[in-house]
Structures are given as structure tokens and as C-alpha cells.
Scaffold this motif. Structure first.
Motif, mmCIF file in Angstrom:
data_model
loop_
_atom_site.group_PDB
_atom_site.id
_atom_site.type_symbol
_atom_site.label_atom_id
_atom_site.label_comp_id
_atom_site.label_asym_id
_atom_site.label_seq_id
_atom_site.Cartn_x
_atom_site.Cartn_y
_atom_site.Cartn_z
ATOM 1 N N TYR A 249 -3.416 -0.183 1.423
ATOM 2 C CA TYR A 249 -2.915 0.591 2.556
ATOM 3 C C TYR A 249 -4.041 0.883 3.535
ATOM 4 N N GLY B 216 0.796 -1.220 0.000
ATOM 5 C CA GLY B 216 0.000 0.000 0.000
ATOM 6 C C GLY B 216 0.823 1.261 0.000
ATOM 7 N N ILE B 217 2.144 1.144 -0.174
ATOM 8 C CA ILE B 217 3.018 2.313 -0.106
ATOM 9 C C ILE B 217 3.736 2.444 -1.441
#
Length: 490
Positions: A480, A71-72
Motif C-alpha cells: 500500500y 495493500g488494503i
């Protein structure tokens, strides 16, 4: 657990280019200890970061997952901090299997005292203070042991600057020394009945380029490689950006570039000497033969190549990383060099494989053990994918693909492409994207990226072609928010 369970030491540098080790062909820099380690293990010639900045790369290392699944997707542009709540982390899986786990140096977790599976951490987060009242272990130690009325940042150089100067305090206070001192202390006070997992994570050669004087002066006197400047690099000759002491692009004076490179090379030489101390400790303790050592960096540093500084770029200086792995002696001899493309996500499954542990299905990475031992599956990936969201500027948001021989880059907010032949042009000085005779190669690599991004259903492609993102909201991975929400409700 078997008493012969291998110990695992992961040595990580911050922002180190792939071409700054003797074992990667650099004949100027002195990296004797890492070159010796390479001679006993395997050099991965085409190792790349999935996202060339600290948080996303380290999240992939921690979890064995691609940035889309952690999610980054970068730093900035709506991307949150690393947070916690991962289903699996490397130190967590090893701790559950009976390992004594310790992280020392830069972790870049959030909250900063998060353990993410480690039993304990000792932190050097440079100047980063993201939690109220946070003081890093290194800074507290520095203040207790300094020999005069000075601070750890009194050299006057910003944490992301291109500027350089020798370290202002006695060498024993340098964070590189502290990181190895604490690593040695952990080895000596570990639980002797358990195998150990130690992550030794240096905060350098990331800027400030503040090598201790003996190392800085050595490289000031040497003839260092000039930066690569491509036939397309004028797009980053921006005087209005270059004036900043933390500029991410722009032309600097030759002496400024040389000084930055002297400081950077000096930091790596210094790190190599301290790694030698760590290896000697393992040997004295009788642990070395049964220890797997993995050395890598999270990403590189442009160092003035193509009028660029810092990281986040798809170019070789930023995205291509060093990676060396030495297996325990019981694993037998390994290949000296591996040319297949690998990435940071592959480190976790490799370690678990060598430790004889199950590899969680959620991991995107694959074990590199077969590549090292000459038994790799025929279906090993043909190329790696990397990406970074807009950080310094919308125009540098990018996706890239490479097999180590060809590099394809797409800039979503410019809707432009670059294509490089790394075999004939390792410095990426000749952009082939607009050459008619390279049209089919360009379309081949574009199609590969379309196929990858189509699975996200995020508007980056219509299934047939890539879709311009200019003026559109920044893309945030749904994984995320799902992870953070699950963590908050637990």
C-alpha cells in the motif's frame, strides 16, 4: 480491434448474500431476471470475497490482485483508503484496448472523483463525503427531481443500521432506479464504433434496508428464513453492543430481525426488476447476444446470523457471494454450474480472456473461462483465502480458508480457531475445532494457512505454526505505502 469484440457489462450489488437468489436455491425471494440470466450462463456455487467489506473487495475486483498486493486488508486498523496508482485496472486495460468505459453507482474510490481507468463515472456514494465539496451525482439529481421539501436521508436510518422501514420518497427517486436509468442512458449515448464496458454498481441491498413499499410489504407478509444461530453464537450475545442502532453484534427482537430481512429481500427484488430493464435495453439495442454479463456482489450481510450484523466476518452470510456470468453467444454453451472455488480476483482475468486481451502477469486471479467451458486446468486452486483486519473489534480480525465444503477460520488477536463442515452444516452452527475426531482436519487446514502467511514475512507465523497477534501493532501491507508513494512522486 474486431467489430465483433464483445461488449462487457458488470452488474454489482453491495452487501448481497449468496443465498438470496432463486438460482442459489432460495424459494422465497423473487429474482426472475437474475435467474433467467443464470439459465443462459454459469452459476458459481462457491464464489467468495477475498475480504468481506467494501473497499478491500472492490480493490481486488478493480485490479485482479489479492488484498495483500493491493495493500488494503480491510477497513480500519491502519488501513488507508483505496487511493490510486495501481499498475493495472480492469477499466484501464479495457480503455487502452479501445473500449468505451463507464462506471455508474458506487465506486468507493479515493479521491472520490478518481477514474481508475474509466473514461467517466457517475457516482452514488450513499452518504459518503471524503473530499471537500463532494456531492454525488445521485444526490444532486435527487435534489433536482424531488417532489417536496425532504432529503434523501429523511427515512432516519443510518447507512450501517440493522433497522428497516419502507422507502420514504417516491420510488422513481430510489438510488436503485437512478443507477439503471443512468446505465441505460450510457448505452444509448455510447460511442457506437467501440465496444462498451459498463459497470452498473448498486448501493443496495446494503443498509439502509429501505425497499420501496410495494417490495417491503410483499416480504413483510411472507415467512422468511430465520437466522442461523450456532452452538457457539453466545460469544456475540453482547447487550452492551446490541443497543446501538449500528450494532455489529447482539441479539435483537424477532420482529426486528424479520423486518430487517423483509427490507433486505425487498431491496433485492427491486434490484432484480431494475436489472430486467437494463437487460431489455441491451436487447433492444441489438447488443445482448454479443455482450458478456458478469453479476456479483462485493460481500454479504450477516442479517442476524449467529447474533451478528453487517459484514467483515468469515462466515457464509458475509464471505460467500453470488456470482453469475453469461458469455457472448459466439463463445458457445457453457456449464450451468461450477463447483470449484473462485474469488473476486478472478473476474478481471476472465473478462480480459473473453475479450481476447493479454492478462497482466501481476494479477493474482485466474480466468474462469475454462471452468465455464469445461476445459479448466487440472491445477485449479483447491481453496480460497480471505481476510479482514480489526474493524469493529480486535476480536473479529480474521483469516479464513474454504473450498466450499470445509471452512477454517483463525482469529489472530484471540489466537483461536473455528472449523465447519459446510456440506453437513451449511449454516455453520456446529464448530468442530475442538473435537478430537476432527483434529487432523484442523491441523491440515491450519498448515495451509501457515504456508500462505509465511510468504508475507509479517510475523503471522514462525513457519511451523500461527503466531498470536494480541497486543501487537496492526499489520499494514508494504504494497500500500509503496503504491501511494509512487503515485505521489509521479
Amino acid at each position: 480491434m474486431s467489430s465483433k469484440q464483445p461488449n462487457i457489462v458488470m452488474i454489482m450489488t453491495d452487501q448481497q448474500r449468496w443465498d438470496t437468489l432463486g438460482s442459489y436455491g432460495n424459494e422465497i425471494i423473487e429474482t426472475v431476471n437474475l435467474d433467467a440470466l443464470a439459465s443462459e450462463g454459469t452459476v458459481f456455487e462457491h464464489a467468495y470475497t477475498p475480504s468481506p467489506s467494501c473497499v478491500p473487495a472492490r480493490a481486488s475486483l478493480l485490479t485482479g490482485m489479492d488484498p495483500w498486493h493491493t495493500g488494503i486488508l480491510g477497513m480500519g486498523a491502519g488501513q488507508g483508503p483505496m487511493e490510486t496508482g495501481f499498475a493495472h485496472t480492469l477499466p484501464g486495460v479495457l480503455a487502452d484496448a479501445g473500449y468505451h468505459t463507464q462506471g455508474i453507482g458506487k465506486m468507493h474510490f479515493y479521491p472520490q472523483r478518481s477514474l481508475n481507468g474509466f473514461h467517466h463515472t457517475l457516482l452514488d456514494e450513499s452518504g459518503r463525503v471524503e473530499d471537500r465539496h463532494f456531492i454525488s451525482d445521485y444526490r444532486a439529481w435527487f435534489d433536482r427531481n424531488k417532489s417536496g421539501p425532504y432529503d434523501f436521508v429523511d427515512h432516519g436510518i443510518h447507512w450501517n443500521s440493522w433497522m428497516a422501514r419502507p422507502y420514504h420518497a417516491p420510488e422513481y427517486l430510489h438510488p436503485t432506479n437512478w443507477t439503471v436509468n443512468e446505465s441505460i442512458a450510457f448505452i444509448q449515448r455510447r460511442d457506437p464504433r467501440k465496444p462498451l464496458f459498463l459497470k452498473t454498481s448498486f448501493a443496495r441491498p446494503h443498509s439502509p434496508y429501505d425497499a420501496p413499499p410495494v417490495y417491503f410489504d410483499l416480504y413483510e407478509r411472507k415467512r422468511l428464513p430465520d437466522p442461523f444461530v450456532g452452538d457457539w453464537a453466545h460469544i456475540h450475545d453482547k447487550p452492551e453492543d446490541a443497543v446501538s442502532p449500528v450494532a455489529w453484534r447482539g441479539v435483537r427482537k424477532p420482529e426486528e430481525i424479520r423486518r430487517a430481512r423483509a427490507g433486505y429481500y425487498g431491496l433485492i427484488h427491486h434490484i432484480d426488476h431494475q436489472i430486467g430493464r437494463l437487460i431489455q435495453c441491451l436487447q433492444r439495442e441489438g447488443l445482448y447476444e454479443n455482450t458478456m454479463i458478469a453479476f456479483l456482489s462485493d460481500h454479504g450481510d450477516m442479517l442476524g446470523d449467529h447474533n451478528l450484523w453487517r459484514k467483515t466476518c468469515a462466515y457464509e452470510g458475509s464471505a460467500h457471494i453470488p456470482m453469475i456470468v453469461k458469455l457472448p453467444r459466439s463463445c458457445g454453451r457453457t456449464k450451468a454450474r461450477v463447483t470449484e472455488p473462485v474469488t473476486i480476483q478472478d473476474v478481471m482475468p476472465t473478462i480480459l480472456d473473453i475479450a481476447g486481451l493479454d492478462i497482466p502477469e501481476a494479477l493474482d486471479g485466474r480466468s474462469m473461462a475454462g471452468l465455464m467451458q469445461g476445459t479448466a486446468a487440472a491445477d485449479w486452486r483447491k481453496y480460497v483465502h480471505g481476510e479482514h483486519c480489526a474493524c469493529y473489534s480486535d476480536e473479529q480480525e480474521m483469516h479464513y480458508l474454504t473450498d466450499g465444503r470445509t471452512k477454517y477460520i483463525w482469529f489472530p488477536r484471540l489466537h483461536s480457531e473455528q472449523l465447519f463442515d459446510l456440506e453437513s452444516d451449511p449454516g455453520e452452527c456446529r464448530d468442530l475445532a475442538n473435537r478430537p475426531d476432527e483434529r487432523q482436519r484442523l491441523l491440515h487446514w491450519r498448515r495451509r494457512l501457515v504456508d500462505i502467511l509465511a510468504k508475507r514475512n509479517a510475523g503471522l507465523t514462525d513457519g511451523a505454526d500461527l503466531v498470536c497477534q494480541a497486543g501487537k501493532p496492526y499489520i499494514v501491507s508494504p504494497h500500500y505505502e509503496a503504491r501511494v508513494n509512487a503515485c505521489s512522486s509521479s
